[in-house]
Design an enzyme around this catalytic site. Structure first.
Site, PDB file in Angstrom:
ATOM      1  N   ASN A 149       0.822  -1.210   0.000  1.00  0.00           N
ATOM      2  CA  ASN A 149       0.000   0.000   0.000  1.00  0.00           C
ATOM      3  C   ASN A 149       0.859   1.265   0.000  1.00  0.00           C
ATOM      4  OD1 ASN A 149      -2.348   1.611   0.181  1.00  0.00           O
ATOM      5  ND2 ASN A 149      -3.341   0.085   1.466  1.00  0.00           N
ATOM      6  N   HIS A 169      22.707   0.224  12.690  1.00  0.00           N
ATOM      7  CA  HIS A 169      24.075   0.677  12.925  1.00  0.00           C
ATOM      8  C   HIS A 169      24.676  -0.045  14.128  1.00  0.00           C
ATOM      9  CE1 HIS A 169      23.527   3.777   9.958  1.00  0.00           C
ATOM     10  NE2 HIS A 169      22.497   4.273  10.618  1.00  0.00           N
ATOM     11  N   LYS A 215      10.592  -9.290  17.301  1.00  0.00           N
ATOM     12  CA  LYS A 215      10.903 -10.717  17.459  1.00  0.00           C
ATOM     13  C   LYS A 215      10.104 -11.512  16.445  1.00  0.00           C
ATOM     14  CE  LYS A 215      11.912 -10.440  22.364  1.00  0.00           C
ATOM     15  NZ  LYS A 215      11.588 -10.895  23.708  1.00  0.00           N
TER      16      LYS A 215
END
Length: 166
Positions: free
Chosen positions: A45, A75, A128
């Site tokens: 979308n 990073h 997770k």
């Protein structure tokens, strides 16, 4: 501004050529498209940000709502610079299995695998792995319940898919 528009248009055309059954709405921004794979009959979308630096694998019949962010790199905050170094990114592949529904405003963080048939609630932050057929929501996204697995399997066996409706 025009250069940015033309670059996005070029990337959109590249993706639609590489993945001909993809339905891609306007305003999406992609990085590292060479590291992105998208299965058949997917829908992405408006205004999504998808960064494939660490690799992104999207299965078949995946629905991605507006303004979703999928990140596959971050990073190194333990580097030799503060607050972080851009010299070495941490790359972590994101895998979204078949028949997943990612609702609006979701953020999917690097290294996550989302199981087949899962549903990610609006504005969730997925940090997770998500089990197959699981419905998750929140920040961080947590398991709420399982979808009706028997109904899901029946629909799958009978080829009843949203993106293939006549």
């Amino acid at each position: 501004m025009i250069r940015n528009y033309l670059q996005r248009r070029r990337i959109k055309n590249y993706l639609l050529l590489k993945f001909p059954t993809l339905e891609l709405r306007s305003g999406c921004y992609f990085e590292y498209v060479e590291n992105i794979n998208i299965g058949d009959y997917c829908f992405i979308n408006d205004r999504c940000f998808i960064s494939g630096k660490g690799g992104i694998e999207i299965g078949e019949n995946v629905i991605i709502g507006p303004e979703v962010k999928i990140l596959s790199s971050s990073h190194d905050h333990n580097s030799n610079k503060i607050p972080y170094s851009s010299e070495k990114d941490i790359l972590s592949r994101v895998v979204i299995k078949d028949h997943v529904w990612v609702a609006a405003f979701v953020t999917i963080l690097p290294g996550v695998t989302i199981g087949e048939g899962a549903i990610i609630g609006a504005s969730s932050v997925v940090a997770k792995d998500v089990e197959a057929y699981s419905i998750v929501a929140g920040n961080p996204a947590i398991h709420k319940k399982y979808r009706d697995i028997a109904n899901f399997i029946e629909n799958k066996e009978n080829n009843r898919f949203h993106q293939r409706e006549a």
